[in-house]
Design a protein around this motif. Structure first.
Motif, PDB file in Angstrom:
ATOM      1  N   TYR A 286       0.837  -1.216   0.000  1.00  0.00           N
ATOM      2  CA  TYR A 286       0.000   0.000   0.000  1.00  0.00           C
ATOM      3  C   TYR A 286       0.866   1.257   0.000  1.00  0.00           C
ATOM      4  O   TYR A 286       0.624   2.191  -0.773  1.00  0.00           O
ATOM      5  CB  TYR A 286      -0.948   0.012   1.204  1.00  0.00           C
TER       6      TYR A 286
ATOM      7  N   ASN B 265       0.975   4.018  -2.912  1.00  0.00           N
ATOM      8  CA  ASN B 265       0.640   5.406  -2.587  1.00  0.00           C
ATOM      9  C   ASN B 265       1.774   6.364  -2.957  1.00  0.00           C
ATOM     10  O   ASN B 265       1.542   7.513  -3.327  1.00  0.00           O
ATOM     11  CB  ASN B 265       0.330   5.518  -1.093  1.00  0.00           C
TER      12      ASN B 265
ATOM     13  N   PRO C 254       0.099   8.821  -5.672  1.00  0.00           N
ATOM     14  CA  PRO C 254      -0.626   9.488  -4.574  1.00  0.00           C
ATOM     15  C   PRO C 254      -1.948  10.062  -5.071  1.00  0.00           C
ATOM     16  O   PRO C 254      -1.997  10.729  -6.095  1.00  0.00           O
ATOM     17  CB  PRO C 254       0.343  10.594  -4.131  1.00  0.00           C
TER      18      PRO C 254
ATOM     19  N   SER D 173      -7.174   7.727  -1.455  1.00  0.00           N
ATOM     20  CA  SER D 173      -6.499   6.459  -1.199  1.00  0.00           C
ATOM     21  C   SER D 173      -6.838   5.992   0.216  1.00  0.00           C
ATOM     22  O   SER D 173      -7.275   6.781   1.061  1.00  0.00           O
ATOM     23  CB  SER D 173      -4.985   6.630  -1.338  1.00  0.00           C
TER      24      SER D 173
ATOM     25  N   ALA E 206      -5.592   3.196  -4.242  1.00  0.00           N
ATOM     26  CA  ALA E 206      -5.043   4.477  -4.702  1.00  0.00           C
ATOM     27  C   ALA E 206      -6.134   5.167  -5.523  1.00  0.00           C
ATOM     28  O   ALA E 206      -5.917   5.588  -6.652  1.00  0.00           O
ATOM     29  CB  ALA E 206      -3.794   4.261  -5.544  1.00  0.00           C
TER      30      ALA E 206
END
Length: 271
Positions: A44, A48, A52, A56, A69
Protein backbone atom coordinates in the motif's frame (compact mmCIF):
# COMPACT_ATOMS: atom_id res chain seq x y z
CA UNK A 1 -9.70 -12.11 -20.08
CA UNK A 2 -7.35 -11.99 -23.05
CA UNK A 3 -7.24 -9.04 -25.45
CA UNK A 4 -9.33 -10.80 -28.12
CA UNK A 5 -12.13 -11.65 -25.62
CA UNK A 6 -12.08 -8.09 -24.27
CA UNK A 7 -12.43 -6.55 -27.75
CA UNK A 8 -15.26 -8.92 -28.66
CA UNK A 9 -17.19 -8.15 -25.44
CA UNK A 10 -16.81 -4.38 -25.93
CA UNK A 11 -18.23 -4.70 -29.45
CA UNK A 12 -21.09 -6.82 -28.07
CA UNK A 13 -21.89 -4.01 -25.60
CA UNK A 14 -21.76 -1.43 -28.41
CA UNK A 15 -24.45 -3.49 -30.19
CA UNK A 16 -26.66 -3.18 -27.08
CA UNK A 17 -26.13 0.60 -27.24
CA UNK A 18 -26.99 0.64 -30.96
CA UNK A 19 -30.22 -1.23 -30.14
CA UNK A 20 -31.10 1.38 -27.50
CA UNK A 21 -30.82 -0.93 -24.45
CA UNK A 22 -28.36 1.48 -22.76
CA UNK A 23 -26.43 4.70 -23.48
CA UNK A 24 -23.25 3.83 -21.61
CA UNK A 25 -21.84 0.97 -19.52
CA UNK A 26 -18.72 0.59 -17.39
CA UNK A 27 -17.03 -2.65 -18.44
CA UNK A 28 -14.23 -4.11 -16.29
CA UNK A 29 -11.67 -6.89 -16.37
CA UNK A 30 -9.74 -8.62 -13.57
CA UNK A 31 -6.02 -9.30 -13.19
CA UNK A 32 -5.24 -11.86 -10.48
CA UNK A 33 -2.56 -14.05 -8.92
CA UNK A 34 -3.03 -17.21 -6.88
CA UNK A 35 -0.61 -18.36 -4.13
CA UNK A 36 0.44 -14.73 -3.71
CA UNK A 37 2.34 -13.69 -0.59
CA UNK A 38 2.72 -9.96 0.05
CA UNK A 39 3.15 -7.55 2.93
CA UNK A 40 -0.12 -5.63 2.42
CA UNK A 41 0.85 -2.45 4.26
CA UNK A 42 4.22 -2.23 2.50
CA UNK A 43 2.54 -2.71 -0.89
CA UNK A 44 0.00 0.00 0.00
CA UNK A 45 2.78 2.46 0.93
CA UNK A 46 4.61 1.72 -2.34
CA UNK A 47 1.40 2.14 -4.36
CA UNK A 48 0.64 5.41 -2.59
CA UNK A 49 4.17 6.66 -3.25
CA UNK A 50 3.95 5.79 -6.96
CA UNK A 51 0.37 7.02 -7.34
CA UNK A 52 -0.63 9.49 -4.57
CA UNK A 53 -4.36 10.21 -4.79
CA UNK A 54 -6.87 12.12 -2.63
CA UNK A 55 -9.09 9.12 -1.81
CA UNK A 56 -6.50 6.46 -1.20
CA UNK A 57 -6.91 4.21 1.81
CA UNK A 58 -5.71 1.06 3.57
CA UNK A 59 -8.53 -1.17 4.83
CA UNK A 60 -8.23 -4.46 6.72
CA UNK A 61 -11.05 -6.74 7.83
CA UNK A 62 -9.71 -9.97 9.36
CA UNK A 63 -7.45 -11.34 6.59
CA UNK A 64 -8.94 -9.32 3.76
CA UNK A 65 -7.28 -6.12 2.56
CA UNK A 66 -8.09 -3.20 0.27
CA UNK A 67 -4.97 -1.29 -0.84
CA UNK A 68 -6.51 1.66 -2.62
CA UNK A 69 -5.04 4.48 -4.70
CA UNK A 70 -8.48 5.80 -5.66
CA UNK A 71 -8.72 9.26 -7.23
CA UNK A 72 -12.53 9.30 -7.05
CA UNK A 73 -15.01 10.53 -4.45
CA UNK A 74 -18.30 8.64 -4.44
CA UNK A 75 -20.27 10.75 -1.98
CA UNK A 76 -19.62 12.99 0.98
CA UNK A 77 -21.80 14.89 3.42
CA UNK A 78 -20.65 18.23 4.85
CA UNK A 79 -23.33 19.71 7.09
CA UNK A 80 -26.46 19.86 4.95
CA UNK A 81 -24.55 19.43 1.65
CA UNK A 82 -24.17 16.17 -0.28
CA UNK A 83 -21.37 16.18 -2.87
CA UNK A 84 -20.55 13.59 -5.54
CA UNK A 85 -17.58 13.82 -7.96
CA UNK A 86 -17.84 11.27 -10.76
CA UNK A 87 -14.81 10.63 -12.97
CA UNK A 88 -15.26 9.92 -16.68
CA UNK A 89 -12.43 10.77 -19.06
CA UNK A 90 -8.81 9.65 -18.84
CA UNK A 91 -5.60 10.62 -20.66
CA UNK A 92 -2.00 9.56 -19.99
CA UNK A 93 0.58 12.02 -18.68
CA UNK A 94 3.72 13.01 -20.58
CA UNK A 95 7.14 13.77 -19.06
CA UNK A 96 7.44 16.62 -21.57
CA UNK A 97 5.71 19.63 -19.97
CA UNK A 98 4.53 21.20 -23.25
CA UNK A 99 3.19 17.88 -24.56
CA UNK A 100 1.54 17.22 -21.18
CA UNK A 101 -0.36 20.55 -21.36
CA UNK A 102 -1.49 19.72 -24.93
CA UNK A 103 -2.78 16.30 -23.76
CA UNK A 104 -4.63 18.04 -20.91
CA UNK A 105 -6.27 20.55 -23.29
CA UNK A 106 -7.17 17.77 -25.74
CA UNK A 107 -8.89 15.84 -22.92
CA UNK A 108 -10.85 18.93 -21.86
CA UNK A 109 -12.11 19.45 -25.43
CA UNK A 110 -12.66 15.77 -26.32
CA UNK A 111 -16.34 15.46 -27.31
CA UNK A 112 -16.46 11.69 -26.70
CA UNK A 113 -15.10 12.07 -23.15
CA UNK A 114 -17.49 14.98 -22.52
CA UNK A 115 -20.42 12.85 -23.73
CA UNK A 116 -19.41 10.02 -21.34
CA UNK A 117 -19.00 12.46 -18.48
CA UNK A 118 -22.28 14.33 -18.97
CA UNK A 119 -24.31 11.09 -19.12
CA UNK A 120 -22.99 10.12 -15.69
CA UNK A 121 -23.49 13.67 -14.37
CA UNK A 122 -27.15 13.41 -15.38
CA UNK A 123 -27.40 10.03 -13.66
CA UNK A 124 -25.82 11.42 -10.45
CA UNK A 125 -28.18 14.42 -10.53
CA UNK A 126 -31.07 11.99 -10.76
CA UNK A 127 -29.69 9.85 -7.88
CA UNK A 128 -29.21 12.93 -5.66
CA UNK A 129 -32.79 14.10 -6.18
CA UNK A 130 -33.90 11.11 -4.04
CA UNK A 131 -32.09 12.64 -1.04
CA UNK A 132 -32.35 16.36 -1.86
CA UNK A 133 -34.50 19.26 -0.79
CA UNK A 134 -36.45 19.93 -3.98
CA UNK A 135 -34.74 22.29 -6.43
CA UNK A 136 -31.30 22.22 -4.76
CA UNK A 137 -29.45 19.73 -7.04
CA UNK A 138 -26.80 21.57 -9.05
CA UNK A 139 -23.66 20.92 -11.08
CA UNK A 140 -20.89 22.93 -9.41
CA UNK A 141 -18.24 22.03 -11.98
CA UNK A 142 -18.62 20.30 -15.35
CA UNK A 143 -15.61 18.71 -17.12
CA UNK A 144 -12.95 19.82 -14.60
CA UNK A 145 -9.49 18.48 -15.51
CA UNK A 146 -7.38 17.17 -12.62
CA UNK A 147 -3.86 15.76 -12.92
CA UNK A 148 -2.45 12.71 -11.12
CA UNK A 149 1.03 11.15 -11.54
CA UNK A 150 -0.06 8.60 -14.19
CA UNK A 151 -3.12 10.26 -15.72
CA UNK A 152 -5.23 13.38 -16.30
CA UNK A 153 -8.88 12.87 -15.33
CA UNK A 154 -12.11 14.64 -16.24
CA UNK A 155 -14.06 15.14 -13.01
CA UNK A 156 -17.42 16.82 -12.51
CA UNK A 157 -18.91 17.93 -9.18
CA UNK A 158 -22.62 17.61 -8.37
CA UNK A 159 -24.20 18.68 -5.08
CA UNK A 160 -27.49 19.21 -3.29
CA UNK A 161 -28.91 20.21 0.09
CA UNK A 162 -29.90 17.02 1.88
CA UNK A 163 -33.45 16.48 3.08
CA UNK A 164 -33.10 16.83 6.91
CA UNK A 165 -35.65 14.05 7.45
CA UNK A 166 -33.30 11.48 5.90
CA UNK A 167 -30.75 9.43 7.83
CA UNK A 168 -27.24 9.87 6.32
CA UNK A 169 -27.10 6.13 5.49
CA UNK A 170 -30.22 6.56 3.32
CA UNK A 171 -28.37 9.16 1.22
CA UNK A 172 -25.70 6.53 0.47
CA UNK A 173 -28.33 3.86 -0.27
CA UNK A 174 -30.11 6.26 -2.67
CA UNK A 175 -26.99 6.73 -4.80
CA UNK A 176 -25.29 3.31 -4.54
CA UNK A 177 -23.82 1.77 -6.63
CA UNK A 178 -22.23 4.85 -8.17
CA UNK A 179 -23.13 5.80 -11.73
CA UNK A 180 -19.52 6.13 -12.85
CA UNK A 181 -18.99 2.37 -12.31
CA UNK A 182 -22.34 1.16 -13.68
CA UNK A 183 -23.76 3.18 -16.58
CA UNK A 184 -26.99 4.66 -17.84
CA UNK A 185 -29.75 3.66 -17.38
CA UNK A 186 -28.25 2.22 -14.21
CA UNK A 187 -30.29 -0.98 -13.69
CA UNK A 188 -30.07 -2.21 -17.31
CA UNK A 189 -26.33 -1.39 -17.36
CA UNK A 190 -25.87 -3.49 -14.19
CA UNK A 191 -27.72 -6.42 -15.78
CA UNK A 192 -25.42 -6.29 -18.83
CA UNK A 193 -22.33 -6.04 -16.57
CA UNK A 194 -23.52 -9.21 -14.80
CA UNK A 195 -23.94 -11.01 -18.15
CA UNK A 196 -20.74 -9.79 -19.82
CA UNK A 197 -17.92 -9.52 -17.27
CA UNK A 198 -15.85 -12.64 -16.57
CA UNK A 199 -15.30 -11.98 -12.84
CA UNK A 200 -17.51 -10.93 -9.97
CA UNK A 201 -16.51 -7.46 -8.78
CA UNK A 202 -16.69 -8.06 -5.03
CA UNK A 203 -15.64 -4.87 -3.22
CA UNK A 204 -14.17 -3.47 -6.46
CA UNK A 205 -16.34 -0.54 -7.63
CA UNK A 206 -17.89 -0.45 -4.18
CA UNK A 207 -16.91 2.18 -1.62
CA UNK A 208 -15.21 2.61 1.70
CA UNK A 209 -14.92 5.64 3.92
CA UNK A 210 -15.93 6.99 7.30
CA UNK A 211 -18.67 8.64 9.34
CA UNK A 212 -17.84 11.29 11.94
CA UNK A 213 -19.77 11.79 15.20
CA UNK A 214 -21.85 14.64 13.67
CA UNK A 215 -23.19 12.35 10.91
CA UNK A 216 -20.95 13.74 8.14
CA UNK A 217 -19.25 11.16 5.95
CA UNK A 218 -16.85 10.73 3.03
CA UNK A 219 -16.70 7.63 0.81
CA UNK A 220 -14.43 6.83 -2.12
CA UNK A 221 -14.95 4.63 -5.17
CA UNK A 222 -12.89 1.44 -4.92
CA UNK A 223 -10.90 1.75 -8.17
CA UNK A 224 -7.12 1.63 -8.81
CA UNK A 225 -7.09 -0.74 -5.83
CA UNK A 226 -5.35 -4.03 -5.04
CA UNK A 227 -7.47 -6.57 -3.17
CA UNK A 228 -5.77 -9.30 -1.12
CA UNK A 229 -7.18 -12.33 0.69
CA UNK A 230 -4.40 -13.42 3.05
CA UNK A 231 -6.00 -16.77 3.93
CA UNK A 232 -6.61 -17.85 0.31
CA UNK A 233 -3.41 -16.12 -0.91
CA UNK A 234 -5.52 -14.55 -3.67
CA UNK A 235 -4.50 -11.15 -5.00
CA UNK A 236 -6.44 -9.23 -7.62
CA UNK A 237 -7.21 -5.87 -9.11
CA UNK A 238 -9.68 -4.78 -11.74
CA UNK A 239 -9.73 -1.97 -14.25
CA UNK A 240 -12.42 -0.76 -16.59
CA UNK A 241 -13.77 2.07 -18.64
CA UNK A 242 -16.96 3.57 -19.99
CA UNK A 243 -18.26 2.08 -23.23
CA UNK A 244 -20.39 4.33 -25.43
CA UNK A 245 -21.33 3.87 -29.09
CA UNK A 246 -18.40 6.13 -30.02
CA UNK A 247 -15.94 3.85 -28.16
CA UNK A 248 -13.15 2.08 -29.98
CA UNK A 249 -12.58 -1.37 -28.41
CA UNK A 250 -8.80 -1.07 -29.02
CA UNK A 251 -8.60 2.40 -27.41
CA UNK A 252 -10.62 1.15 -24.39
CA UNK A 253 -8.20 -1.77 -23.97
CA UNK A 254 -5.22 0.63 -24.02
CA UNK A 255 -6.96 2.83 -21.42
CA UNK A 256 -7.38 -0.23 -19.16
CA UNK A 257 -3.67 -1.00 -19.44
CA UNK A 258 -2.86 2.63 -18.55
CA UNK A 259 -5.08 2.48 -15.45
CA UNK A 260 -3.44 -0.82 -14.44
CA UNK A 261 0.12 0.51 -14.84
CA UNK A 262 0.70 1.83 -11.28
CA UNK A 263 -0.60 -1.39 -9.69
CA UNK A 264 1.47 -3.58 -12.00
CA UNK A 265 4.62 -1.50 -11.30
CA UNK A 266 3.98 -1.68 -7.55
CA UNK A 267 3.54 -5.46 -7.55
CA UNK A 268 6.56 -6.08 -9.75
CA UNK A 269 8.69 -4.02 -7.37
CA UNK A 270 12.08 -2.47 -8.16
CA UNK A 271 14.19 -4.30 -10.77
Amino acid sequence: MDRKTYLSKVNELREHIARGDIYEVNFCQEFFAENAAINPYEVYLNLNKLSPTPFSGFFKLHGKYILSASPERFLCKRGEQLISQPIKGTAKRSHNQIEDELIKTALKNNLKEQAENVMIVDLVRNDLTKSAIRGTVKVNELFGIYSFPQVHQMISTVSCRMNPELHPVEAIANTFPMGSMTGAPKVRAMELIEETECSRRGIYSGAFGYFDPEGDFDFNVVIRSILYNEEKKYLSFQVGGAITFASSAEAEYEECMLKASAMIKTLKGPH
